[in-house]
Design an enzyme around this catalytic site. Sequence first.
Site, mmCIF file in Angstrom:
data_model
loop_
_atom_site.group_PDB
_atom_site.id
_atom_site.type_symbol
_atom_site.label_atom_id
_atom_site.label_comp_id
_atom_site.label_asym_id
_atom_site.label_seq_id
_atom_site.Cartn_x
_atom_site.Cartn_y
_atom_site.Cartn_z
ATOM 1 N N PHE A 221 54.040 -34.387 17.226
ATOM 2 C CA PHE A 221 53.771 -35.641 17.201
ATOM 3 C C PHE A 221 54.678 -36.755 17.477
ATOM 4 O O PHE A 221 55.760 -36.636 17.206
ATOM 5 C CB PHE A 221 53.077 -36.028 15.622
ATOM 6 C CG PHE A 221 52.649 -37.428 15.339
ATOM 7 C CD1 PHE A 221 51.256 -37.453 15.689
ATOM 8 C CD2 PHE A 221 53.424 -38.349 14.935
ATOM 9 C CE1 PHE A 221 50.746 -38.749 15.498
ATOM 10 C CE2 PHE A 221 52.785 -39.599 14.858
ATOM 11 C CZ PHE A 221 51.252 -39.693 15.116
ATOM 12 N N ASP B 264 62.991 -36.052 19.630
ATOM 13 C CA ASP B 264 62.333 -37.197 18.753
ATOM 14 C C ASP B 264 62.786 -36.934 17.394
ATOM 15 O O ASP B 264 62.474 -36.100 16.751
ATOM 16 C CB ASP B 264 60.983 -37.117 18.986
ATOM 17 C CG ASP B 264 60.127 -37.920 18.081
ATOM 18 O OD1 ASP B 264 60.645 -38.395 17.024
ATOM 19 O OD2 ASP B 264 58.898 -38.045 18.331
ATOM 20 N N LYS C 109 61.570 -45.274 11.857
ATOM 21 C CA LYS C 109 61.433 -44.857 10.255
ATOM 22 C C LYS C 109 62.549 -45.367 9.545
ATOM 23 O O LYS C 109 62.590 -46.486 9.252
ATOM 24 C CB LYS C 109 60.924 -43.486 10.268
ATOM 25 C CG LYS C 109 59.375 -43.218 10.674
ATOM 26 C CD LYS C 109 59.206 -41.605 10.048
ATOM 27 C CE LYS C 109 57.813 -41.161 10.627
ATOM 28 N NZ LYS C 109 56.686 -41.624 9.821
HETATM 29 N N1 PLP Z 1 57.631 -39.431 16.387
HETATM 30 C C1 PLP Z 1 57.570 -38.562 15.122
HETATM 31 C C2 PLP Z 1 58.515 -37.273 15.142
HETATM 32 C C3 PLP Z 1 56.843 -39.056 13.974
HETATM 33 O O1 PLP Z 1 57.002 -38.462 12.769
HETATM 34 C C4 PLP Z 1 56.331 -40.460 14.081
HETATM 35 C C5 PLP Z 1 55.544 -40.909 12.963
HETATM 36 O O2 PLP Z 1 55.131 -40.157 12.081
HETATM 37 C C6 PLP Z 1 56.363 -40.932 15.288
HETATM 38 C C7 PLP Z 1 56.929 -40.586 16.388
HETATM 39 C C8 PLP Z 1 55.510 -42.534 15.664
HETATM 40 O O3 PLP Z 1 56.367 -43.350 14.962
HETATM 41 P P1 PLP Z 1 55.553 -44.770 14.580
HETATM 42 O O4 PLP Z 1 54.469 -44.553 13.844
HETATM 43 O O5 PLP Z 1 56.642 -45.470 13.933
HETATM 44 O O6 PLP Z 1 55.215 -45.255 15.732
#
Ligand code: PLP
Length: 404
Positions: free
Chosen positions: A139, A224, A253
Amino acid sequence: MNNNPLSRALFNDVMVPNYNPQPIIPVRGEGSRIWDQDGREYVDVTGGIAVNVLGHCHPALVDALKNQADNLWHLSNVFTNEPALKLARQLTEATFAERVFFCNSGGEANEAAFKLVRKYAFDHYGEHKNEIISFRQSFHGRTLFTVSVGGQPKYRQGFEPVPAGITHAEYNNLDSLKALISDNTCAVVLEPIQGEGGVIPADPEFLKGVRELCDQHNALLVFDEVQTGVGRTGHLFAYMDTPMVPDILTSAKALGGGFPIGAMLTTSKIADSLGIGTHGSTYGGNPLACAVAGAVLDQVNRPDVLEGVLRKRALFEEGLAQINARHHIFKEIRGKGLLIGAELVDAWHGKAGEFLAAARGEGVLVLVAGPDVLRMAPALNIPEDEIRQAMARLDAAIEKKLSE
Ligand code: PLP
């Protein structure tokens, strides 16, 4: 005018229906506790989905926000500002990175990273080198590019056509990556622990192999760390506990502890491909967000806090083992530090949401990671007695659920 009370029912009247929030509406938070509109108190082990890294309304973050609010809110990137410079210096001093790009969310940090890997390959190798490989179940956000790189087809269905040149390998399976990678690959993207995909950590050997394959094919490695970063695993970033270093790292986050901010970190050589005018964000690097994030890093990047994460994880594991001894409900406890996944036994697969609701009923707020896994991502400073209380409430919730 719609004079209905500010209740969950009003949500359906006035909001786009892309979320299905819980029936309670929290109105106040302090540390790892929150209170709803009726004054009911909950232990919060969701941490706002791995965001409230220091709990709710941490005094140092409140001070940083209030001080900045009294001085300067916003400039745009026509100017730089002191909080952004300070935060970029903190991040580059603490990590492999030499350059930082600020934005407002994880999705945007990844969007910047995915654009950069293509631009870097274009600049150094030519147009043909544009393929991105990520992993199934991963994700990376909800923009069109990030749902395309993400390994969960349900998030892009109906939104096609999506960007081309993206394939998905099997996580923790090097042969699967070998079969896809080539000299046309510009980047491999991965989460060191798949969060939304079910709290699945990468094997160290797999990571080493990914790094080697990237080097063989001149592909950049993007980590990520939107969910794993800023202390969550007991290290400032999860890569610090692995045998390798990425070329690009994304964070969001927990970086803002609850105030929206995202960041993409990289080396100066790679950063050079995002020259003047190639990318941008009106709010990215705004003084309010950067002031708060600077205070978050000051608080989190300390040995006592990072070591505390491992001690606290042990307490969660102990509590979950005790629950399991009584109810035989968990198949596996996974994750690292305070990113905890508890996969339900097969008989309860698909029902994680029902346990989340049961837990709320007993005064503890937990998350799910897909339909089979209960997830916890509490504040790193959650007091030990609140962990015990959370586990006792979860035990009561599971007992009630199983006796239905
Ligand atoms: N990348 C990862 C690993 C995530 O867990 C998330 C959100 O859960 C995101 C990207 C997306 O982040 P945002 O919701 O701040 O756009």
